[in-house]
Design an enzyme around this catalytic site. Structure first.
Site: not given
Ligand SMILES: [Zn+2]
Length: 238
Positions: A125, A208
């Site tokens: 990630e 995000v």
């Protein structure tokens, strides 16, 4: 930097460093051409959601560990929301959660101080990390002779590069698009991650937002080809 340099695409791959590169401070064994037999590298593997990035990250960790190498796995905002790398096909591994304050170099140094050698980092990630973390990855390669394998998305739901992904494209020794294809509903290759709220593709909002690719999530993501990302067509199942 001149305008000319700014307009020139960054070289995404370069050969292994020569003997004058690096400054690793370690006396690496060298081959007949004078190059180190092992030169640490920063590699970035990218692809859209659901393409198997975390699975590949854990497979790579397994492969290196089998050869007796010691590594650490790091992640940020894994779908499990815990300090773990989890995959949609059921694999899981404990991981160090990367916070704003975490310095990857200190993480390696502290582990070494405990008497545990670290040969490599698996950074899952990675597009959610800070740009500073990417700079630290490069320093781990150049100054500590630690391999860094980063995995992540390239672009966000607006189809723009994440800052950390951009920095990885700029700095990595090697950049590879993950070859496990994820398909748009139309059958074309999936390229972009659409954010879907109330059944519609949204194009504004925080970069995000936690969601998943399952249909029941409040905020979900759907991988689309560029054509259907641009038209916002989620297909017959939407
Ligand atoms: Zn499509």
């Amino acid at each position: 930097m001149t305008d000319d340099a700014a307009a020139t695409p960054t070289c995404l791959a370069r050969p292994l460093p020569g003997p004058d590169d690096g400054g690793t401070g370690c006396a690496a064994a060298r081959g007949v051409d004078g190059r180190p037999l092992h030169a640490a590298a920063l590699k970035f593997f990218w692809g859209p959601m659901d393409c198997g990035k975390s699975t590949m990250a854990l497979q790579m960790n397994y492969n290196h560990a089998r050869q007796g190498r010691r590594g650490l796995v790091t992640t940020r905002i894994d779908r499990s929301l815990g300090p773990r790398v989890t995959t949609r096909i059921g694999l899981a591994h404990t991981a160090v959660e990367v916070t704003d304050e975490l310095d990857l170099r200190a993480l390696v140094r502290d582990t070494w101080a405990e008497g545990v050698r670290i040969d490599y980092l698996i950074c899952d990630e990675a597009s959610f990390y800070d740009v500073a973390h990417v700079e630290q990855m490069a320093e781990l390669v150049d100054g500590y002779d630690v391999d860094v394998y980063a995995f992540g998305l390239a672009t966000d739901f607006r189809s723009c590069l994440f800052p950390a992904a951009r920095r990885l494209f700029e700095l990595a020794d090697e950049v590879a698009r993950i070859q496990v294809e994820v398909l748009c509903w139309c059958g074309r290759e999936g390229l972009l991650n659409a954010r879907v709220v109330d059944g519609r593709v949204v194009r504004e909002g925080a970069q995000v937002v936690i969601g998943d690719t399952v249909d029941t999530a409040d905020v979900r993501y759907q991988v689309l080809c560029r054509r259907h990302y641009r038209s916002g067509d989620l297909g017959p199942r939407a």
